[in-house]
Design a protein around this motif. Structure first.
Motif, PDB file in Angstrom:
ATOM      1  N   MET A 205       0.753  -1.386   0.035  1.00 27.96           N
ATOM      2  CA  MET A 205      -0.152  -0.140  -0.013  1.00 27.96           C
ATOM      3  C   MET A 205       0.749   1.260  -0.100  1.00 27.96           C
ATOM      4  N   VAL A 206       2.172   1.325   0.523  1.00 29.24           N
ATOM      5  CA  VAL A 206       3.130   2.296   0.454  1.00 29.24           C
ATOM      6  C   VAL A 206       3.092   2.791  -0.957  1.00 29.24           C
ATOM      7  N   TYR A 207       3.217   1.676  -1.842  1.00 28.73           N
ATOM      8  CA  TYR A 207       3.278   2.237  -3.311  1.00 28.73           C
ATOM      9  C   TYR A 207       2.009   2.477  -4.030  1.00 28.73           C
ATOM     10  N   MET A 208       1.152   1.730  -3.542  1.00 29.86           N
ATOM     11  CA  MET A 208      -0.369   1.775  -4.064  1.00 29.86           C
ATOM     12  C   MET A 208      -0.926   3.190  -4.138  1.00 29.86           C
ATOM     13  N   VAL A 209      -0.560   3.872  -2.980  1.00 28.53           N
ATOM     14  CA  VAL A 209      -1.339   5.111  -2.500  1.00 28.53           C
ATOM     15  C   VAL A 209      -0.841   6.311  -3.487  1.00 28.53           C
ATOM     16  N   SER A 210       0.250   6.074  -4.152  1.00 31.52           N
ATOM     17  CA  SER A 210       0.980   7.117  -5.419  1.00 31.52           C
ATOM     18  C   SER A 210      -0.031   7.108  -6.454  1.00 31.52           C
ATOM     19  N   ALA A 211      -0.591   5.973  -6.858  1.00 33.35           N
ATOM     20  CA  ALA A 211      -1.797   5.908  -8.273  1.00 33.35           C
ATOM     21  C   ALA A 211      -2.744   7.090  -7.940  1.00 33.35           C
ATOM     22  N   PRO A 212      -3.683   6.894  -7.174  1.00 32.63           N
ATOM     23  CA  PRO A 212      -4.664   7.990  -7.045  1.00 32.63           C
ATOM     24  C   PRO A 212      -4.272   9.164  -6.914  1.00 32.63           C
ATOM     25  N   VAL A 213      -3.105   9.577  -6.021  1.00 32.90           N
ATOM     26  CA  VAL A 213      -2.612  10.769  -6.050  1.00 32.90           C
ATOM     27  C   VAL A 213      -2.056  11.327  -7.215  1.00 32.90           C
ATOM     28  N   ALA A 214      -1.533  10.638  -8.199  1.00 27.94           N
ATOM     29  CA  ALA A 214      -0.853  10.975  -9.414  1.00 27.94           C
ATOM     30  C   ALA A 214      -2.077  11.368 -10.346  1.00 27.94           C
ATOM     31  N   LEU A 215      -3.028  10.617 -10.333  1.00 25.64           N
ATOM     32  CA  LEU A 215      -4.351  10.762 -11.177  1.00 25.64           C
ATOM     33  C   LEU A 215      -5.207  12.211 -10.832  1.00 25.64           C
ATOM     34  N   LEU A 216      -4.954  12.453  -9.496  1.00 29.40           N
ATOM     35  CA  LEU A 216      -5.386  13.678  -8.979  1.00 29.40           C
ATOM     36  C   LEU A 216      -4.779  14.729  -9.520  1.00 29.40           C
ATOM     37  N   MET A 217      -3.658  14.748  -9.340  1.00 31.26           N
ATOM     38  CA  MET A 217      -2.693  15.610  -9.898  1.00 31.26           C
ATOM     39  C   MET A 217      -2.891  15.983 -11.498  1.00 31.26           C
ATOM     40  N   PHE A 218      -3.099  14.955 -12.279  1.00 32.44           N
ATOM     41  CA  PHE A 218      -3.101  14.906 -13.456  1.00 32.44           C
ATOM     42  C   PHE A 218      -4.477  15.771 -13.824  1.00 32.44           C
ATOM     43  N   TRP A 219      -5.548  15.774 -13.165  1.00 24.88           N
ATOM     44  CA  TRP A 219      -6.863  16.537 -13.233  1.00 24.88           C
ATOM     45  C   TRP A 219      -6.788  17.871 -12.944  1.00 24.88           C
ATOM     46  N   ALA A 220      -5.800  18.197 -11.897  1.00 24.97           N
ATOM     47  CA  ALA A 220      -5.501  19.545 -11.768  1.00 24.97           C
ATOM     48  C   ALA A 220      -4.564  20.243 -12.590  1.00 24.97           C
ATOM     49  N   GLY A 221      -3.493  19.478 -13.264  1.00 30.85           N
ATOM     50  CA  GLY A 221      -2.824  19.933 -14.103  1.00 30.85           C
ATOM     51  C   GLY A 221      -3.388  20.379 -15.458  1.00 30.85           C
ATOM     52  N   GLN A 222      -4.572  19.415 -15.684  1.00 31.91           N
ATOM     53  CA  GLN A 222      -5.529  19.864 -17.073  1.00 31.91           C
ATOM     54  C   GLN A 222      -6.025  21.225 -16.888  1.00 31.91           C
TER      55      GLN A 222
END
Length: 500
Positions: A205-222
């Protein structure tokens, strides 16, 4: 001025030397004069929002560079027959991949768009986080980490290039300082956050938690970031430089890490080291010949660029890899729980955060050189403190806490400002190349420091491990001291000459 940018990784042109040798007598603190005097220009809300998005993305990259450190033992237990060195390659591979791909990612951003590369990096980061969390073997995990390094390398240069043009000249030291601090601060916070996640849900889960955060940052960047125009008439990509640079870093790190297994005088170690040195020589010679090399080494003719990057490299050997040593010591010598370790190392970023905010703003008014000198000296003192104080007897608040807090405070005072020092010595069209050079050297030094940890710290548990911790701390002390000494090399007043 803002209208004179975009910041681009432009084609290499001949960089004029900084002046004749007589300029070296100019006092180094003359470079401390702020670009626009004491009057600071206002910053638009859009610029702050863009900086916020870019900085959070670099926090994500920094988090994943050290989050694994708190879980090394758990990961090793999760794979039957895996050695500490096998797991260590996941840490070193992240730094190697980031350093190797950073310059190429910057060039690709110039060709197809900075926002496009930034967003692509975030998507790839989410995918690699998922692969890391679900890896069935150590090899799969390590390859996923390298993929994550490529994603992080795509994020880093494009993020600053998207933000810096939005800031007026008098505020760029603050912008660069805050952006430069975001990733390493994320790396500092990571062990504490990872400890909470590890305690509740396990290492995957230490690794998995980064996946939704990265997708959230993608949305903010758009919605927040705007694309910049790409420069015309670009040269062919430097494929030879990319291959040679990657091989050089990988071979040197392999020789350091595997030398403990093969023997440092063995034919295999010597051969791998020779390949690394040869690849490095090829990379250097190719960089001076290629019309658009991955790293513009001509920039080292600017003394401010040369000195700041020398300090950046030497201090960087310690500043990322020491985050492996601290958790290992507390967990395996003092027998702290994972949660105690995570909370203990959080003292570092708690000191570094306010230090970065205060001194990045102060540097806009009084300059950076003096702050960088004091900050690097404090880091040397902090490592000396741990080398002399840490032992088997548990005295967290007297032996450990002062050192890690002082290190964080000194780091925040100096390292985020170094990139800004280098940028003072180049024209705006070289901002991207200068930043790429700075980031590449930082991650390359982190790879070397990480390799040294796993090479020297062959025993890390119990009282018998103390001599090994002393050796690695002694190595860090030498590297940090050399960086602090280099900070005193006189650089004179920034001399920027328009190049042809």
């Amino acid at each position: 001025m803002r209208r004179q940018i975009p910041v681009v990784l432009s084609a290499v042109r001949e960089i004029a030397p900084i002046g004749d040798s007589g300029d070296s007598s100019v006092a180094a603190n003359q470079a401390d004069i702020p670009a626009s005097g004491s009057k600071l220009q206002p910053v638009s809300p859009r610029a702050w929002r863009a900086l916020w998005v870019a900085s959070l993305a670099t926090v994500l990259v920094g988090f994943n560079s050290t989050a694994t450190n708190i879980a090394l033992d758990d990961i090793q237990r999760g794979f039957t027959g895996a050695s500490a060195a096998d797991i260590g390659w996941g840490v070193a591979g992240f730094f190697i991949g980031t350093a190797a791909f950073l310059p190429l990612a910057g060039r690709l951003a110039d060709r197809i768009g900075r926002k496009r590369i930034f967003q692509l990096g975030l998507l790839l980061f989410a995918v690699s986080a998922f692969f890391s969390a679900t890896a069935g073997t150590v090899i799969t995990l390590n390859l996923s980490r390298v993929l994550q390094a490529f994603a992080g390398a795509a994020i880093l240069p494009s993020s600053l290039a998207l933000v810096l043009p939005l800031f007026p000249e008098s505020r760029r030291t603050s912008a660069v300082g805050l952006w430069s601090a975001a990733g390493p601060l994320g790396a500092g916070i990571a062990p504490g956050v990872a400890a909470l996640i590890l305690d509740a849900a396990g290492w995957r889960m230490v690794y998995m938690v980064s996946a939704p955060v990265a997708l959230l940052m993608f949305w903010a960047g758009q919605s927040v970031l705007k694309e910049l125009p790409t420069p015309p008439d670009q040269q062919k990509l430097d494929i030879v430089g990319a291959a040679a640079g990657t091989l050089a870093i990988a071979a040197v790190v392999t020789a350091i890490m595997q030398g403990r297994v093969w023997g440092y005088s063995s034919a295999m170690t010597v051969a791998v080291a020779a390949v690394g040195i040869g690849a490095f020589v090829l990379f250097i010679s190719n960089s001076f010949r290629h019309p658009e090399p991955l790293l513009n080494l001509h920039l080292f003719r600017r003394r401010g660029v040369m000195v700041s990057n020398l300090v950046n490299f030497m201090v960087g050997i310690t500043s990322q890899s020491i985050w492996i040593v601290w958790p290992l010591f507390m967990k395996n010598v003092w027998n702290f729980t994972t949660l105690q370790v995570g909370l203990g190392v959080t003292l570092g970023p708690l000191a570094a955060g306010p230090s970065t905010l205060i001194f990045s703003r102060l540097a806009d008014r009084i300059g950076s050189i003096g702050l960088c000198r004091l900050g690097t000296a404090l880091q040397v003192f902090a490592v000396t403190w741990h080398l002399s104080m840490l032992g088997t007897e548990i005295n967290f608040w007297t032996d450990f806490a002062p050192g890690i807090m002082l290190y964080g405070f000194g780091w925040g005072m100096s390292i985020p400002l170094l990139n800004g020092v280098a940028l003072q010595w180049v024209e705006e069209k070289y901002y991207g190349e200068t930043n790429g050079l700075f980031s590449t050297l930082r991650y390359a030094s982190a790879a070397i420091g990480t390799a040294a940890v796993f090479a020297i710290l062959t025993t890390n548990s119990g009282a018998e491990a103390l001599p090994y911790y002393d050796r690695i701390l002694g190595f860090f002390l030498v590297a940090s001291a050399l960086g602090a000494i280099a900070m005193w090399i006189p650089i004179g007043r920034p001399s920027i000459t328009e190049t042809k």
